[in-house]
Design an enzyme around this catalytic site. Sequence first.
Site, PDB file in Angstrom:
ATOM      1  N   ASN A 226       1.308   9.296   8.201  1.00 26.54           N
ATOM      2  CA  ASN A 226      -0.121   8.598   8.629  1.00 26.54           C
ATOM      3  C   ASN A 226      -0.015   7.216   7.955  1.00 26.54           C
ATOM      4  O   ASN A 226       0.769   6.829   6.809  1.00 26.54           O
ATOM      5  CB  ASN A 226      -1.037   9.269   7.490  1.00 26.54           C
ATOM      6  CG  ASN A 226      -2.537   8.590   7.699  1.00 26.54           C
ATOM      7  OD1 ASN A 226      -3.057   8.587   8.730  1.00 26.54           O
ATOM      8  ND2 ASN A 226      -3.125   8.473   6.407  1.00 26.54           N
ATOM      9  N   GLU A 227      -0.495   6.257   8.710  1.00 29.88           N
ATOM     10  CA  GLU A 227      -0.501   4.745   8.596  1.00 29.88           C
ATOM     11  C   GLU A 227       0.925   4.752   8.051  1.00 29.88           C
ATOM     12  O   GLU A 227       1.055   3.839   7.024  1.00 29.88           O
ATOM     13  CB  GLU A 227      -1.473   4.633   7.617  1.00 29.88           C
ATOM     14  CG  GLU A 227      -2.993   4.603   8.091  1.00 29.88           C
ATOM     15  CD  GLU A 227      -4.126   4.601   7.096  1.00 29.88           C
ATOM     16  OE1 GLU A 227      -3.885   4.726   6.179  1.00 29.88           O
ATOM     17  OE2 GLU A 227      -5.160   4.306   7.483  1.00 29.88           O
TER      18      GLU A 227
ATOM     19  N   TYR B 153      -7.062  16.195   8.958  1.00 30.67           N
ATOM     20  CA  TYR B 153      -6.055  16.050   8.126  1.00 30.67           C
ATOM     21  C   TYR B 153      -5.936  17.387   7.480  1.00 30.67           C
ATOM     22  O   TYR B 153      -6.821  18.231   7.433  1.00 30.67           O
ATOM     23  CB  TYR B 153      -6.154  15.055   6.843  1.00 30.67           C
ATOM     24  CG  TYR B 153      -6.231  13.811   7.169  1.00 30.67           C
ATOM     25  CD1 TYR B 153      -4.909  13.203   7.763  1.00 30.67           C
ATOM     26  CD2 TYR B 153      -7.033  12.682   6.811  1.00 30.67           C
ATOM     27  CE1 TYR B 153      -4.496  11.584   7.804  1.00 30.67           C
ATOM     28  CE2 TYR B 153      -6.755  11.493   7.006  1.00 30.67           C
ATOM     29  CZ  TYR B 153      -5.797  10.905   7.667  1.00 30.67           C
ATOM     30  OH  TYR B 153      -5.589   9.681   7.747  1.00 30.67           O
TER      31      TYR B 153
ATOM     32  N   TYR C 106     -19.433   9.202   3.453  1.00 30.67           N
ATOM     33  CA  TYR C 106     -18.896   8.065   4.299  1.00 30.67           C
ATOM     34  C   TYR C 106     -19.819   7.331   5.061  1.00 30.67           C
ATOM     35  O   TYR C 106     -19.449   6.220   5.625  1.00 30.67           O
ATOM     36  CB  TYR C 106     -17.891   8.749   5.097  1.00 30.67           C
ATOM     37  CG  TYR C 106     -16.655   7.964   5.304  1.00 30.67           C
ATOM     38  CD1 TYR C 106     -15.609   7.535   4.177  1.00 30.67           C
ATOM     39  CD2 TYR C 106     -16.633   7.027   6.466  1.00 30.67           C
ATOM     40  CE1 TYR C 106     -14.439   6.852   4.640  1.00 30.67           C
ATOM     41  CE2 TYR C 106     -15.525   6.169   6.673  1.00 30.67           C
ATOM     42  CZ  TYR C 106     -14.518   5.896   5.711  1.00 30.67           C
ATOM     43  OH  TYR C 106     -13.283   5.160   5.913  1.00 30.67           O
TER      44      TYR C 106
ATOM     45  N   ALA D  99      -6.435   9.667   2.882  1.00 35.47           N
ATOM     46  CA  ALA D  99      -7.732  10.251   2.821  1.00 35.47           C
ATOM     47  C   ALA D  99      -8.533  10.233   1.728  1.00 35.47           C
ATOM     48  O   ALA D  99      -9.542  11.071   1.601  1.00 35.47           O
ATOM     49  CB  ALA D  99      -7.575  11.771   3.580  1.00 35.47           C
ATOM     50  N   GLU D 100      -8.549   9.121   0.768  1.00 34.48           N
ATOM     51  CA  GLU D 100      -9.234   9.078  -0.619  1.00 34.48           C
ATOM     52  C   GLU D 100      -9.328  10.611  -1.233  1.00 34.48           C
ATOM     53  O   GLU D 100     -10.321  10.931  -1.561  1.00 34.48           O
ATOM     54  CB  GLU D 100     -10.576   8.675  -0.171  1.00 34.48           C
ATOM     55  CG  GLU D 100     -10.548   7.202   0.508  1.00 34.48           C
ATOM     56  CD  GLU D 100     -10.678   6.988   1.905  1.00 34.48           C
ATOM     57  OE1 GLU D 100      -9.483   6.673   2.274  1.00 34.48           O
ATOM     58  OE2 GLU D 100     -11.335   7.539   2.726  1.00 34.48           O
TER      59      GLU D 100
ATOM     60  N   GLU E 196      -7.927   5.846  14.445  1.00 33.97           N
ATOM     61  CA  GLU E 196      -8.951   6.065  13.501  1.00 33.97           C
ATOM     62  C   GLU E 196      -9.935   4.637  13.638  1.00 33.97           C
ATOM     63  O   GLU E 196      -9.068   3.664  13.576  1.00 33.97           O
ATOM     64  CB  GLU E 196      -8.617   5.912  12.072  1.00 33.97           C
ATOM     65  CG  GLU E 196      -7.845   7.142  11.592  1.00 33.97           C
ATOM     66  CD  GLU E 196      -7.744   7.176   9.874  1.00 33.97           C
ATOM     67  OE1 GLU E 196      -8.061   6.161   9.450  1.00 33.97           O
ATOM     68  OE2 GLU E 196      -6.546   7.922   9.567  1.00 33.97           O
TER      69      GLU E 196
END
Length: 956
Positions: free
Chosen positions: A188-189, A85, A350, A130-131, A284
Amino acid sequence: MRIHNIVNWAIALMPKVTTAFLPPPASDAVLQNNITWDNQSFFINGERQLLLSGEFHPWRLPVPSLWLDIFQKIKALGFSATSFYVHWALLESEPSVYRADGIFDLVPFFEAAAEAGIYLLVRPGPYIQAESFGGGFPGWIARTNGTLRSNDSGFLDSFHTYYSNTTSLIAKYQISNGGPVILLQPENEYTGSNNEFEPSYMQYIMDEARSNGIVVPFLSNDPGPYGHNAPESGVGAVDVYGHDYYPLGFSCSNPDNWTSFELPTDFYQTHESQSPTTPYSLVEFQGGSMDSWGGPGFDNCAQMVGAEAERMWYKNNVAAGVSFFSIYMIYGGTNWGNVGYPSGYTSYDYGAAITESRTVDRDKYSELKLLGNFLKVSPTYLDVQPFNSSVTMAITSDISVSPLLGLSTNSSFWVVRHTDYTSSDDTSYTMPIQTSNGTVTIPQLGGVLSLLGRDSKILVTDYPLGNINLLYSTAELFTWKQFGDYIVVVLYGEIGEHEELAIGLSNPDITVLEGDSSSVQHQYTGNQTILAWDITSSRLVVRVGDVYLFLLDRTSAYNFWVPQLITSETTHNYTSNATIASSIIVNAGYLVRTARLQGNDLYLEADFNATTTVEIFGAPENAKNLYINGRGQNFTKDSHGFWSTSAIFETPQFTLPDLTKLTWHSIDSLPELQASYNDSDWVDASLTFTANVDYKLSTPTSLFSSDYGYHVGFLLYRGSFTANGQETQLNLTTQGGGVFETAVWINDTFIGIEEGSREPRGILDYSLDGGHSQSDISWKLTGNLGGEQYVDLTRGPLNEGGLYAERQGLHLPYPDVNDSTYGWGSSTPFQGIDSAGVGFWTARLPLDLPSGYDIPLSFQFDQGTLSGAEYCAQLYVNGFQFGKYAPSYGPQTEFPVPQGILNYNGDNWLAISVFSYNSSGASVSSLQLVNNTIATSPIQVDLTNQPAYTKRANAY
Ligand SMILES: *[C@@H]1O[C@H](CO)[C@@H](O)[C@H](O)[C@H]1NC(C)=O
Ligand SMILES: *[C@@H]1O[C@H](CO)[C@@H](O)[C@H](O)[C@H]1NC(C)=O
Ligand SMILES: *[C@@H]1O[C@H](CO)[C@@H](O)[C@H](O)[C@H]1NC(C)=O
Ligand SMILES: *[C@@H]1O[C@H](CO)[C@@H](O)[C@H](O)[C@H]1NC(C)=O
């Protein structure tokens, strides 16, 4: 009377049924993009390619010279790509001012990817999630008019500067220009049920990218494969449909409990119904998990999505015929300097295959390497008909098999697992399997096959090893290579298993070169030779004709590597048929990065964390000399042409400084409590409206920080009113994000704390009794110095919050500790502060670490056990905020800081702020510098630019 309200929003932010195998596409399409596709796979320069990828965010590792290290570790998995990203807020935090220099420059990222031979999928949003801070949106997005992620012109106009600058740079690094970029994911999504999908918005982004020179295909990332509501053609349609999936969920507290999860068995059918003309793309797929404040910690996530889960779920994706497969995350990194979202803490490890400290010692890394390298050398995998529904073939219904049947050849793959995928049983079975020699029941020479515990295997039939046919193997294949007139095949299984293979050689000589010859059974049957053996911890090397079989247990296979051989003819290190063919096989322990042949000299770049035997299989004929990390190496060459040497690991001698013994300099970082404090430079909270179209004001003037350009870190508010003596109660409603603390003082008396959540941030509402109206209180506020016109262009827009010490720049290297303005003292963070408030300490930290090693360092609080104390500490290293420690929330106690932020041979400056929201104050009880896995290493790390303190003229 004045009210001081400090919102710690630092804690807040810390706080197919394919009818036929299609031929390569027409060359025109290839010429246009160098990358195209059919229903089976992508093609790069006309060559069918499997794309195995992992996500890695450069902005979560702000040391550009370390990007190559991560790419090489991804490449060594047998992977060929990375997805990433781009984070808008880091590049355009001040509206219409685009800054992408230094650590934010993408060019070194593209260059490092190209050097490692890694293709890139770029995901520039504008929304990324992306948190991360704002999900990628800059803070000022709150002031734009129009629905976010829609076709409203207010929103569309907002991202023009960012998107056009970013995509025109990306365009230069596309494969058509010789660069690594092969794909771009718009948005995204975006197509999930939670979003109103606006085709024209999606089209707008794509048109904008195309108008800036993007020619590579657009790939989408649907949130899960179901409920897909994006158009397949026309306005808003991408070139290739893709989706994500996180089947293990995001709670790592019960890592071994697979009961509540899901093993999807309809991916292939869903793909065929949704996007039958494009390659099956998992953009993903779960590689670990996010974790939140108070969560179980990333080691649990690494265990949850560990080697067993990788085998089960990733092989299930293989069963579905995936041909673009990207793992999120492959390297997570760090939410340094407020780049994370409010619910997340500093680490973004992660639980990924590569740890936050960049080490590769998690089993899941090694397990992924087994799968990645196998697929890399198995081109027939892209020429199969998946079914994805499991069938009962084995003699026991406890075992299910998903067949992938060869289309234009007989080469087929059989994905085996327990029918109940959560089962930990040891299950024995035999099974009939189709081969070009008819259906045979394996094992043929007696005994049984087994699945020991949670496992899934890919068995192969009619697998081509050059011109030789591997009729079947029950042991899994790691890699194979044809080297001149001989072939090396590396196979592995679990200790305790019985394995069998049949190879299309009639009556070859069979020699057991290593191991006990009685442990290998063989039988010649017609044109086939059958071998059977048991997996033990001692390896077997068997020569069958000109085929060398290395029969390993799993852990031994973990030590094997297959670097592509770079030669003077090599123009790039990307994965292609040619680079696969020229690879060598190395057994070398911790990590092998690269292999290069120059004249008669073979150079290996490798990392060792222990003294290790190094074996090289397939060294080119003209190679005479060996160099490891540049050092000449004696080696032996046996009669088979295999090389062997030893890499000596000497434990480096160094001492890490005792942080309690540093010369600390201290200040009170909440002088705002003092009656004498001058807040005349603060912004008056005088706006009678909010630009945040999603919220209404409950106060006479807006106290939303974003209306005043403050979006990150600590916020401070000062309210004043004239007292009438009747006041007994003040009510404040504040918000700071997922986890935050608000501390309130009246004059300098600490009143208490509040907790809450949700945006916007700041004071949402208040009331004061004693006959006061809201407008009796006039408010001022501040956040980081300059707000959106942030001061530290090097460390970027998010690194600083509104603490006094931050506004003054005292967290930077070499602060002026003689400047009497600050009232420096000599207390230490271990003494702390004795009342609610904010203390700040800084100290010079000299380091002198030996070169030739990779020595990952971390700052560890409280010896790794949360103390529960009521404070939040921020850690700054050479001015970069690299940790938020909240001992009453956790879970993080250890904060990795990469070399390059840390100067390993010279002076560093360490600073700590402690915000105590307990009236009796707080101190840091223990802080230590510790190291992680040390390896000898060829990495070259450059110190990032880290400007020192200079007096900030406008600071208050
Ligand atoms: C890039 O951003 C700058 C603002 O910093 C802007 O002036 C310029 O037009 C942008 N360039 C492109 C190609 O959009
Ligand atoms: C936002 O845009 C809409 C539509 O253009 C307009 O009616 C409205 O007044 C705008 N609001 C603000 C706060 O500018
Ligand atoms: C792109 O394709 C053209 C035509 O096949 C080829 O000449 C060129 O080398 C390719 N570019 C790259 C970077 O692979
Ligand atoms: C695993 O999780 C499921 C669903 O949350 C639960 O019903 C089950 O009891 C758990 N099993 C164990 C052994 O904890």
